[in-house]
Design an enzyme around this catalytic site. Structure first.
Site, mmCIF file in Angstrom:
data_model
loop_
_atom_site.group_PDB
_atom_site.id
_atom_site.type_symbol
_atom_site.label_atom_id
_atom_site.label_comp_id
_atom_site.label_asym_id
_atom_site.label_seq_id
_atom_site.Cartn_x
_atom_site.Cartn_y
_atom_site.Cartn_z
ATOM 1 N N GLU A 1 12.507 -9.107 2.618
ATOM 2 C CA GLU A 1 11.727 -7.942 3.043
ATOM 3 C C GLU A 1 12.558 -6.685 2.813
ATOM 4 O O GLU A 1 13.705 -6.618 3.253
ATOM 5 C CB GLU A 1 11.397 -8.091 4.535
ATOM 6 N N PRO B 1 0.783 -1.223 0.000
ATOM 7 C CA PRO B 1 0.000 0.000 0.000
ATOM 8 C C PRO B 1 0.822 1.285 0.000
ATOM 9 O O PRO B 1 1.840 1.381 0.669
ATOM 10 C CB PRO B 1 -0.831 -0.095 1.283
ATOM 11 N N ASN B 2 0.345 2.202 -0.812
ATOM 12 C CA ASN B 2 0.869 3.577 -0.923
ATOM 13 C C ASN B 2 2.191 3.665 -1.687
ATOM 14 O O ASN B 2 2.666 4.776 -1.941
ATOM 15 C CB ASN B 2 1.010 4.231 0.466
ATOM 16 N N HIS C 1 12.612 -2.204 2.753
ATOM 17 C CA HIS C 1 12.002 -0.910 3.061
ATOM 18 C C HIS C 1 12.907 0.188 2.549
ATOM 19 O O HIS C 1 14.137 0.094 2.661
ATOM 20 C CB HIS C 1 11.810 -0.742 4.573
ATOM 21 N N ARG D 1 12.490 5.057 12.957
ATOM 22 C CA ARG D 1 11.273 5.867 12.830
ATOM 23 C C ARG D 1 10.341 5.625 14.025
ATOM 24 O O ARG D 1 10.801 5.256 15.090
ATOM 25 C CB ARG D 1 10.614 5.549 11.487
ATOM 26 N N TYR E 1 10.645 9.120 1.607
ATOM 27 C CA TYR E 1 10.683 8.035 0.618
ATOM 28 C C TYR E 1 11.376 8.409 -0.692
ATOM 29 O O TYR E 1 11.490 7.574 -1.583
ATOM 30 C CB TYR E 1 9.257 7.549 0.331
ATOM 31 N N ALA F 1 2.907 -0.579 5.210
ATOM 32 C CA ALA F 1 2.471 -0.633 6.612
ATOM 33 C C ALA F 1 1.981 -2.026 7.023
ATOM 34 O O ALA F 1 1.981 -2.361 8.220
ATOM 35 C CB ALA F 1 1.382 0.405 6.862
ATOM 36 N N ARG G 1 4.705 11.031 -2.414
ATOM 37 C CA ARG G 1 4.360 10.740 -1.026
ATOM 38 C C ARG G 1 5.564 11.022 -0.117
ATOM 39 O O ARG G 1 6.607 10.389 -0.267
ATOM 40 C CB ARG G 1 4.024 9.251 -0.974
ATOM 41 N N ASN H 1 8.101 -5.320 -0.454
ATOM 42 C CA ASN H 1 7.906 -4.165 0.422
ATOM 43 C C ASN H 1 6.414 -4.124 0.723
ATOM 44 O O ASN H 1 5.618 -3.681 -0.118
ATOM 45 C CB ASN H 1 8.365 -2.864 -0.243
HETATM 46 C C1 DQA Z 1 7.959 1.356 4.153
HETATM 47 C C2 DQA Z 1 7.968 1.608 5.666
HETATM 48 C C3 DQA Z 1 6.583 1.366 6.251
HETATM 49 O O1 DQA Z 1 6.603 1.630 7.651
HETATM 50 C C4 DQA Z 1 5.575 2.291 5.614
HETATM 51 O O2 DQA Z 1 4.298 2.036 6.126
HETATM 52 C C5 DQA Z 1 5.600 2.232 4.133
HETATM 53 C C6 DQA Z 1 6.878 2.158 3.454
HETATM 54 C C7 DQA Z 1 9.317 1.726 3.511
HETATM 55 O O3 DQA Z 1 9.533 1.304 2.378
HETATM 56 O O4 DQA Z 1 10.106 2.450 4.105
HETATM 57 O O5 DQA Z 1 4.567 2.318 3.489
HETATM 58 O O6 DQA Z 1 7.732 -0.024 3.930
#
Ligand code: DQA
Length: 143
Positions: free
Chosen positions: A98, A10-11, A100, A107, A23, A77, A18, A74
């Protein structure tokens, strides 16, 4: 040729727009372009899928089982609370790395926990788009 699925949650479709301070300014498409180039350098065939919904990510993990040699994930959240995605990773018996963009450990406290990490091959966090490139390298050695 090893096939790798790059799965984004998501996102992440909003990359570049964003919270660019967190990011980065590169769009989702630009980041995918870098990943594709690196995958080819490593002799891998990349495929990309992004979804904002948990079920679609789980379906993508299930379908990956007989098609791909590894997954770079990735989960956004969902990383922090999706036991359903964790169970899907455990079920498919593929190496899942995994990743990020941000350093989740530096954070907010809720981001310090990854419920996925125990069932992933490893975690790479905090290197921006390079996190994905490092994950590809890890998979290239692994599979
Ligand atoms: C993320 C870190 C997560 O905490 C966050 O919710 C994201 C992006 C990252 O790539 O840093 O959506 O996965």
């Amino acid at each position: 040729m090893k096939k790798v699925l790059i799965l984004n949650g998501p996102n992440l479709n909003l990359l570049g727009k964003r919270e660019p301070g967190v990011y980065g300014r590169d769009s989702y498409e630009a980041v995918c372009g870098r990943i594709a180039a690196r995958a080819r350098e490593l002799g891998m065939e990349p495929s990309f899928f992004q979804s904002n919904s948990e079920g679609a990510l789980i379906d993508a993990l299930h379908q990956a089982m007989d098609v791909y040699d590894g997954v770079v994930l990735n989960a956004g959240a969902y990383t922090h609370y999706s036991y359903a995605i964790r169970d899907a990773i455990a079920a498919i018996r593929l190496p899942v790395i995994e990743v990020h963009l941000s350093n989740i450990h530096a954070r907010e406290e809720f981001r310090h926990t990854s419920v996925l990490a125990p069932v992933c091959r490893g975690q790479i966090s905090g290197f921006g788009p390079v996190s994905y490139l490092l994950a590809l390298q890890a998979l290239a050695e692994e599979v």
